[in-house]
Design an enzyme around this catalytic site. Structure first.
Site, PDB file in Angstrom:
ATOM      1  N   LYS A 124       0.880  -1.147   0.054  1.00 34.16           N
ATOM      2  CA  LYS A 124      -0.011  -0.103  -0.015  1.00 34.16           C
ATOM      3  C   LYS A 124       0.828   1.158   0.049  1.00 34.16           C
ATOM      4  CE  LYS A 124      -2.213  -0.913   3.957  1.00 34.16           C
ATOM      5  NZ  LYS A 124      -1.532  -2.349   4.361  1.00 34.16           N
ATOM      6  N   ARG A 136      -9.875   1.387   8.534  1.00 32.95           N
ATOM      7  CA  ARG A 136      -9.628  -0.049   8.932  1.00 32.95           C
ATOM      8  C   ARG A 136     -10.519  -0.677   9.446  1.00 32.95           C
ATOM      9  NH1 ARG A 136      -3.378   0.508   8.689  1.00 32.95           N
ATOM     10  NH2 ARG A 136      -2.518  -1.602   8.994  1.00 32.95           N
ATOM     11  N   ARG A 148      11.174  -6.787   4.769  1.00 33.52           N
ATOM     12  CA  ARG A 148      11.204  -5.406   4.695  1.00 33.52           C
ATOM     13  C   ARG A 148      12.257  -4.757   5.470  1.00 33.52           C
ATOM     14  NH1 ARG A 148       4.922  -3.229   5.025  1.00 33.52           N
ATOM     15  NH2 ARG A 148       5.066  -4.112   7.106  1.00 33.52           N
ATOM     16  N   ARG A 207      11.201  -2.989  11.050  1.00 33.14           N
ATOM     17  CA  ARG A 207      10.109  -2.650  12.074  1.00 33.14           C
ATOM     18  C   ARG A 207       9.957  -3.567  12.904  1.00 33.14           C
ATOM     19  NH1 ARG A 207       4.859  -0.815   8.330  1.00 33.14           N
ATOM     20  NH2 ARG A 207       3.805  -2.000   9.909  1.00 33.14           N
ATOM     21  N   ARG A 265      -1.161  -9.571  12.645  1.00 35.11           N
ATOM     22  CA  ARG A 265      -1.719  -8.455  11.997  1.00 35.11           C
ATOM     23  C   ARG A 265      -2.543  -8.915  10.769  1.00 35.11           C
ATOM     24  NH1 ARG A 265       3.802  -6.032  10.978  1.00 35.11           N
ATOM     25  NH2 ARG A 265       2.927  -4.980   9.209  1.00 35.11           N
TER      26      ARG A 265
HETATM   27  N1  LIG Z   1      -6.583   2.837  10.690  1.00 36.80           N
HETATM   28  C1  LIG Z   1      -5.847   2.349  11.538  1.00 36.80           C
HETATM   29  N2  LIG Z   1      -6.621   2.099  12.745  1.00 36.80           N
HETATM   30  C2  LIG Z   1      -6.061   1.470  13.809  1.00 36.80           C
HETATM   31  N3  LIG Z   1      -4.643   1.299  13.948  1.00 36.80           N
HETATM   32  C3  LIG Z   1      -4.016   1.575  12.841  1.00 36.80           C
HETATM   33  C4  LIG Z   1      -4.318   2.232  11.681  1.00 36.80           C
HETATM   34  N4  LIG Z   1      -3.430   2.525  10.849  1.00 36.80           N
HETATM   35  C5  LIG Z   1      -2.458   2.060  11.517  1.00 36.80           C
HETATM   36  N5  LIG Z   1      -2.729   1.652  12.799  1.00 36.80           N
HETATM   37  C6  LIG Z   1      -1.741   0.812  13.582  1.00 36.80           C
HETATM   38  O1  LIG Z   1      -0.356   1.016  13.061  1.00 36.80           O
HETATM   39  C7  LIG Z   1       0.103  -0.539  13.005  1.00 36.80           C
HETATM   40  C8  LIG Z   1       1.031  -0.225  11.377  1.00 36.80           C
HETATM   41  O2  LIG Z   1       0.342   0.288  10.253  1.00 36.80           O
HETATM   42  P1  LIG Z   1       0.751   0.138   8.743  1.00 36.80           P
HETATM   43  O3  LIG Z   1       2.178   0.836   8.913  1.00 36.80           O
HETATM   44  O4  LIG Z   1      -0.361   0.625   8.097  1.00 36.80           O
HETATM   45  O5  LIG Z   1       1.079  -1.563   9.018  1.00 36.80           O
HETATM   46  P2  LIG Z   1       0.436  -2.839   8.033  1.00 36.80           P
HETATM   47  O6  LIG Z   1       1.821  -3.030   7.271  1.00 36.80           O
HETATM   48  O7  LIG Z   1       0.020  -3.739   9.056  1.00 36.80           O
HETATM   49  O8  LIG Z   1      -0.581  -2.225   6.884  1.00 36.80           O
HETATM   50  C9  LIG Z   1      -0.976  -1.191  12.685  1.00 36.80           C
HETATM   51  O9  LIG Z   1      -0.691  -2.549  13.013  1.00 36.80           O
HETATM   52  C10 LIG Z   1      -1.798  -0.463  13.794  1.00 36.80           C
HETATM   53  O10 LIG Z   1      -1.480  -1.008  15.069  1.00 36.80           O
END
Ligand SMILES: Nc1ncnc2c1ncn2[C@@H]1O[C@H](COP(=O)(O)OP(=O)(O)O)[C@@H](O)[C@H]1O
Length: 295
Positions: A75, A152, A186, A230, A241
């Protein structure tokens, strides 16, 4: 953008207002949230874009797109490339959460616990972080957005839908074994912030699933010794996740599918193969690359 920001906050904190948000959206101040000039005027002459939906009443609005997809699908990579091409900000809520973690502010310890378990942070926290980001963007004159990682949950989707018109939701898809490998591969350069991936994916097609080949995206020599992983990219946390995604985020796909806004995109391979196909699916033409290819 101020209007959007205000409305997002009020929608969250006062559930009763949600049913009446359509009134607020019809307020011209809200409609114009993304209606000023292209913030990156140098880009527009080289980038021809056919908007996938009609423009608003003012005929000038920038795109308002959302990227959905499992952890590791890419994404951030594709949202950021599109943001550079089209000239709208790429807003990733995961980045906002990581910035907050790095700030050692009052929230950071609580957030670290949640994120490192692979859970979602509470809606009110994410709404607050996103609102602040939109406010900052507004002072810089930003218009339009490509959201990555938001919404989300159904609650987040309802709030967003209540305050603004999302034009299109791009749902990136990749088989699950590749998602896990990509998360584990990553790497981030702690100096320049560049994103790389050391995973060499070459999975054969089986049981009706197509094969997939994604070469690694290796760092340049100056970044090689500065790579970090990360803290939530361990096998155990990535699996959690993915589970959370299927449980809480899949319904968001259905939410937008029911509204005719979901564009499903199966990634056919690595960036060189996927990027041009994604642009075609979005009706976006990258004249910069076309011109350099023709030169
Ligand atoms: N819209 C959201 N609602 C709730 N938690 C979020 C949201 N966006 C990000 N997070 C938190 O930040 C973390 C990292 O998000 P992100 O970088 O988008 O990871 P991913 O690789 O899981 O898509 C998520 O696992 C969650 O804990």
């Amino acid at each position: 953008m101020a209007a959007l920001n205000r409305v997002i906050r009020s929608a969250y904190y006062s559930p009763l207002t949600i049913r009446r948000l359509s009134d607020l959206v019809s307020d011209p101040a809200s409609i114009r949230i993304a209606s000023t000039a292209n913030p990156n005027p140098n880009k527009s002459p080289c980038t021809r874009m056919t908007p996938p939906v009609s423009r608003d009443a003012l005929g000038t609005r920038s795109v308002q797109w959302v990227f959905l997809g499992c952890p590791g699908v890419g994404k951030g990579t594709y949202a950021s490339r599109l943001s550079n091409l089209i000239g709208v900000p790429h807003i990733a809520t995961g980045d906002l959460v990581r910035d907050e973690l790095a700030s050692s502010g009052p929230l950071s310890k609580k957030l670290a616990e949640i994120v490192n378990k692979g859970q979602l942070v509470p809606d009110e926290v994410i709404i607050d972080l996103l609102s602040k980001r939109l406010e900052e963007g507004q002072t810089k004159g930003e218009t339009g957005f490509i959201l990555d990682g938001f919404p989300r949950t159904i609650r987040q989707a309802e709030i967003l839908e209540g305050v603004t018109d999302i034009d299109m939701v791009i749902n990136l898809k990749l088989r699950e074994d590749a998602l896990l490998a990509k998360c584990l591969g990553r790497r981030i350069c702690q100096q320049c912030g560049g994103n790389f991936n050391i995973a060499a994916i070459d999975f054969k097609g089986e049981d009706g699933r197509p094969g997939i080949c994604m070469p690694p995206l290796l760092p340049p020599p100056q970044c090689a010794s500065k790579l970090i992983t990360r803290s939530d990219d361990t096998e155990e946390v990535v699996k959690e996740r993915l589970r959370v995604y299927h449980d809480q985020c899949k319904p968001v796909e259905d939410f937008y599918r029911a509204r005719g806004k979901l564009l499903e995109f199966n990634l056919p391979g690595g960036i060189p193969e996927s990027w041009p196909k994604l642009l075609r699916a979005l009706h976006v033409e990258d004249l910069d690359n076309k011109q350099s290819a023709a030169a």
